[in-house]
Design an enzyme around this catalytic site. Structure first.
Site, PDB file in Angstrom:
ATOM      1  N   SER A 256       0.826  -1.207   0.000  1.00  0.00           N
ATOM      2  CA  SER A 256       0.000   0.000   0.000  1.00  0.00           C
ATOM      3  C   SER A 256       0.867   1.266   0.000  1.00  0.00           C
ATOM      4  O   SER A 256       1.723   1.430  -0.866  1.00  0.00           O
ATOM      5  CB  SER A 256      -0.955  -0.033   1.199  1.00  0.00           C
ATOM      6  N   ASP A 586      -9.080  -2.929  -5.938  1.00  0.00           N
ATOM      7  CA  ASP A 586      -9.021  -3.882  -4.823  1.00  0.00           C
ATOM      8  C   ASP A 586      -9.845  -3.420  -3.631  1.00  0.00           C
ATOM      9  O   ASP A 586      -9.594  -3.801  -2.508  1.00  0.00           O
ATOM     10  CB  ASP A 586      -7.569  -4.125  -4.406  1.00  0.00           C
ATOM     11  N   HIS A 639      -7.719  -5.289  -0.568  1.00  0.00           N
ATOM     12  CA  HIS A 639      -6.508  -4.513  -0.336  1.00  0.00           C
ATOM     13  C   HIS A 639      -5.610  -5.109   0.746  1.00  0.00           C
ATOM     14  O   HIS A 639      -4.387  -5.170   0.576  1.00  0.00           O
ATOM     15  CB  HIS A 639      -6.885  -3.078   0.033  1.00  0.00           C
TER      16      HIS A 639
END
Length: 684
Positions: A256, A586, A639
Site C-alpha cells: 500500500s 481492490d 486490499h
C-alpha cells in the site's frame, strides 16, 4: 384469541385505543397526584421517563444483538477447533511454503517488509496524566481496549501537533519494532502473518534474513527520518542483511502506502546529505534485487480526499445513514466523525495518498481513462468505443452503448452535476436559501462548547460554504483548492512535504527536494538496470473513484457541514451507488493507481525510468471465500486480505528464492489496465 391480544398488549406490540389510553392515563395521573399533591411534577417527569426508557430499550437491544453475534462467532470457532481435521470439508489446502519446500525451494535473498498506512502498531513512550499505566502499551493495533476505557485520552495521544506535524508537547508515540509491528492488526486479523509464516517454511528467520521496516505511518516520510531516523536505520539494516547473507541483494516487499514510502527512500538514500542519506548513485544497484509492491497506491486514492473532507468512505457513509446514532447523536452528545476528522487532519501521511498527476491522469470535466468501465462485469463485457456485450439467458449476445461516467469530477454536489456535460452545468438551479439556512446555524470561532470537537469547519463563513457548493463540481486540480479552503492548516503543513503534480522537466533542480520523492510522476527511478519492479494487486472489486456530496442538515456545534449523499443511486451500468462512483480495483486502490506506472510510466526506458528497469504486473482476480472455514479467503484480491492470497504468496516466495520476472511468466493481467493506461496521454 383474547389471551393472545392480552399477551401482545403486555409486551407493547399493540397500543390501546385513544379513549382507553386517555382514561388509563387520567387514572394513573390522578393516583400519583393524590400521593404527591404536585400535578406539575407528574406532567414534567413523564416525558423524561419515556425518553429514558426508549434510550435504555435501544441500548438493551444493541447489547442483545452484539451478544448474539459474538456467541455465534465463538461457537463456530469452538466447533472448528474441536471437530476432527479429517472430516470432509475441514482439510485446509497445503500452504505455498510447504509445497515449495517439498519441491526444494529455499531462502536465498534477504527480505525486507515495508508496511503501509494504518496497519502498523503504535505504542506509548510518554503521555499525559490520563494515560497513566499505558507505558509501552499499544495505542494502535492490538485489542483497542483503550478506545472504550478512555476515548478522548486515546484520541489526544494519537494526534500530532497541528503546526509541526510532529509530537505534541508531553506525548511520545512510536512505531512498534520487529515483525510483530504489523503481523496482526488486531487479534485474529492478519496483515503480514501468513506471508511471514510461509517465508519461514522455506528457511527465513526474523533478524537473520527477514526484517520488518516499521515506521510511524502518521508522519510525513521525511519527518520519519527527522524524528526517528527511520530511513537511516533502514539503510543500515539493508546493508547489514546484504553483508551477513553472502552479499545477496535484498528483495523489498512494500504494501500500500509503503510503496510510496520506499520510493521516497530510494531517492533519499542516493541523495547527498544532509537532506539525503549520502549513499551515492550506485547504492540501489548494489543492494536491491527487486521491489515487489503489493497493492501499491502510487498515484493516490480518492478515498483519502473523502477522509480529509468529511472523515468518510462508502462504508462510513452507509453506517451514518442506517445507524446515525452510532457515529453522531444530538441527544446523546456523540460526535464520533468530528473527533476522527480532527485527528486525521494532524496526520501528514493522509496528504501523501491524495491523487497525483492532475487531470492528465484522473480525467477532466468530461473525460477520464476509465470512463467506459462496466461495473456489472458478471453480466456485461466491454468492447471498444463504449460498446458492451450483454449475455442473455438464451446464450445469445446483445450489444448496447454504455453511458460514459464523468470520473474526472472527483467531487460533485448533486447527481445532475456529476452527469451533465460541462457546458450545461451553468444552467443548474442553485438553492441559495437552503444553504443560507444551514450555514447560519453553524457556530463559528470555536466557542467553548465546541472546544473538544473543533475542526477547521468551525472557522468557515457562510460565504465560503456557499461558494463551495455553488461551484458544483471539482476535478483533481480544483480539488486541492477545495482542500486548502476547508483544511488550510493541514494542507499548508503537509504540502511542504508532498507534491501531487506531473513534472515537465525532471532535470529541473527543484525536483531534488524531498517533497517530490514519493510522487512517481515527479521523480526518477535509480540507475539500477538489473533491478526489477513488480506491481502486485487485486482486481474485480468495486473501488471508490468519485463522490457526490451534499450539505449536512445538522446544526450541532462543531458538526461537519459536508457529507456523502448516500441517497444517490442508479446509473446505466451500476457504477453509482450510495453517492459513490465505483471503478475496478481492490476496494481501496483503483487499477489506474496501482498499475499505471508498471504498465506505462516505468515500462521500458522512459524519463521516469532512465535506466530501463524491468517492470512487471501481476494481477489477482478476486474470489470471495467459499465458506466460513476459509476465513477472509485464499484467493482474495481485497486490499489487505490479498496478503493471504496463496497465489500472491507463491509468487513472492519464488522471487525471494531468486526467480526473475521472465521465469515468473512476465505479466499476468485480468483488468483493462493496458487500455486504461493507453488513454493517459503524458510525455514519456
Amino acid at each position: 384469541m383474547a389471551s393472545w391480544v392480552l399477551r401482545l398488549r403486555k409486551h407493547g406490540f399493540l397500543q390501546p385505543a385513544k379513549g382507553e389510553q386517555r382514561t388509563g392515563k387520567s387514572k394513573k395521573i390522578g393516583r400519583k397526584s393524590h400521593e404527591s399533591d404536585d400535578d406539575s411534577v407528574v406532567f414534567e417527569e413523564k416525558p423524561k421517563r419515556k425518553l429514558q426508557k426508549r434510550i435504555l430499550r435501544c441500548i438493551d437491544s444493541c447489547c442483545w444483538v452484539i451478544g448474539f453475534l459474538c456467541t455465534t462467532w465463538w461457537l463456530l470457532l469452538f466447533l472448528y477447533h474441536c471437530l476432527p481435521l479429517n472430516l470432509p470439508g475441514l482439510q485446509s489446502p497445503e500452504t505455498p511454503g510447504s509445497r515449495l519446500r517439498r519441491q526444494g525451494l529455499t531462502a536465498l535473498h534477504p527480505v525486507v517488509l515495508v508496511p503501509g498506512t494504518v496497519t502498523g502498531g503504535l505504542e506509548l513512550w510518554e503521555g499525559r496524566e490520563c494515560a497513566d499505566g499505558l507505558f509501552r502499551r499499544r495505542l494502535w493495533g492490538g485489542s483497542f481496549t483503550e478506545i472504550f476505557k478512555r476515548p478522548m485520552c486515546w484520541l489526544e495521544h494519537l494526534s500530532l501537533d497541528n503546526e509541526t506535524g510532529l509530537d505534541p508537547p508531553g506525548i511520545r508515540v512510536r512505531a512498534v519494532p520487529g515483525l510483530v509491528a504489523a503481523d496482526y492488526f488486531s487479534p485474529g486479523y492478519f496483515v503480514w502473518a501468513i506471508l511471514i509464516e510461509n517465508l519461514a517454511k522455506i528457511g527465513y528467520e526474523g533478524g537473520k534474513n527477514l526484517y520488518m521496516a516499521a515506521y510511524d505511518w502518521r508522519l510525513s516520510f521525511q519527518n520519519t527520518e527527522i524524528r526517528d531516523q527511520t530511513l537511516s536505520r533502514l539503510k543500515s539494516r539493508i546493508e547489514l542483511l546484504y553483508v551477513t547473507n553472502g552479499e545477496k541483494k535484498v528483495v523489498v516487499v512494500p504494501h500500500s502506502m509503503g510503496g510510496n514510502y520506499f520510493l521516497h527512500f530510494m531517492k533519499w538514500v542516493e541523495s547527498p546529505a544532509p537532506m539525503g542519506g549520502g549513499g551515492g548513485a550506485g547504492w540501489c544497484a548494489k543492494y536491491i534485487k527487486s521491489v515487489v509492491n503489493i497493492a501499491p497506491a502510487f498515484l493516490g486514492v480518492p478515498k483519502a480526499m473523502a477522509s480529509i473532507l468529511s472523515a468518510e468512505s462508502k462504508d462510513v457513509a452507509f453506517i451514518r445513514s442506517v445507524a446515525p446514532g452510532l457515529l453522531g447523536s444530538e441527544r446523546l452528545g456523540i460526535q464520533t466523525l468530528e473527533h476522527i476528522l480532527r485527528v486525521i487532519r494532524t496526520w501528514d501521511s493522509m496528504v501523501s495518498l491524495l491523487p497525483k498527476g492532475g487531470e492528465a491522469i484522473w480525467g477532466d470535466m468530461d473525460s477520464s481513462p476509465e470512463e467506459y468501465h462496466v461495473c456489472n462485469s458478471r453480466k456485461t463485457a466491454l468492447t471498444h468505443d463504449g460498446f458492451s456485450i450483454a449475455n442473455r439467458t438464451d446464450n445469445r449476445k446483445t450489444f448496447q452503448i454504455q453511458e460514459a461516467k464523468n470520473y474526472g469530477r472527483i467531487v460533485s454536489f448533486g447527481k445532475l452535476a456529476s452527469e451533465l456535460h460541462s457546458s450545461d452545468l451553468s444552467s443548474l438551479h442553485f438553492e441559495e436559501e437552503t444553504i443560507a439556512q444551514h450555514a447560519s446555524s453553524i457556530k463559528t470561532n470555536g466557542s467553548s462548547s465546541c472546544a473538544n470537537t473543533w475542526t477547521e469547519y468551525d472557522e468557515m463563513s457562510y460565504k465560503t460554504l456557499l461558494q463551495i457548493s455553488k461551484n458544483k463540481t471539482y476535478t483533481v486540480e480544483s480539488l486541492f483548492d477545495l482542500l486548502r479552503s476547508v483544511a488550510p492548516k493541514m494542507m499548508k503543513r503537509a504540502e511542504t512535504h508532498f507534491s501531487h503534480g506531473l513534472a515537465d522537466d525532471l532535470n529541473d533542480p527543484k525536483y531534488n527536494h524531498y517533497k517530490y520523492w514519493s510522487n512517481p510522476l515527479e521523480t526518477t527511478l535509480p540507475d539500477a538496470p538489473d533491478m526489477e519492479i513488480y506491481c502486485l494487486y487485486g482486481v474485480g472489486i468495486p473501488t471508490e473513484r468519485s463522490y457526490i456530496y451534499k450539505l449536512s442538515q445538522s446544526n450541532r456545534c462543531g458538526s461537519i457541514p459536508l457529507q456523502i449523499d448516500i441517497s444517490i443511486d442508479g446509473s446505466l451500468n451500476g457504477c453509482l451507488k450510495g453517492g459513490v462512483y465505483f471503478t475496478d480495483g481492490d476496494e481501496t486502490v483503483s487499477v489506474l493507481s496501482a498499475g499505471f506506472m508498471c504498465a506505462k510510466g516505468w515500462r521500458g526506458r522512459t524519463r521516469f525510468n532512465p535506466s530501463g528497469i524491468n517492470t512487471y504486473i501481476r494481477e489477482y482476480k478476486h474470489k470471495a471465500p467459499a465458506n466460513l472455514l476459509e476465513g477472509r479467503g485464499l484467493q482474495s484480491g481485497a486490499h489487505v486480505d490479498i496478503m493471504g492470497n496463496f497465489d500472491l504468496i507463491e509468487d513472492i516466495l519464488r522471487m525471494a528464492a531468486g526467480a526473475p520476472g521472465t521465469e515468473m511468466g512476465g505479466d499476468r493481467i485480468h483488468s483493462d489496465i493496458m487500455r486504461i493506461s493507453g488513454k493517459v496521454k503524458i510525455q514519456l
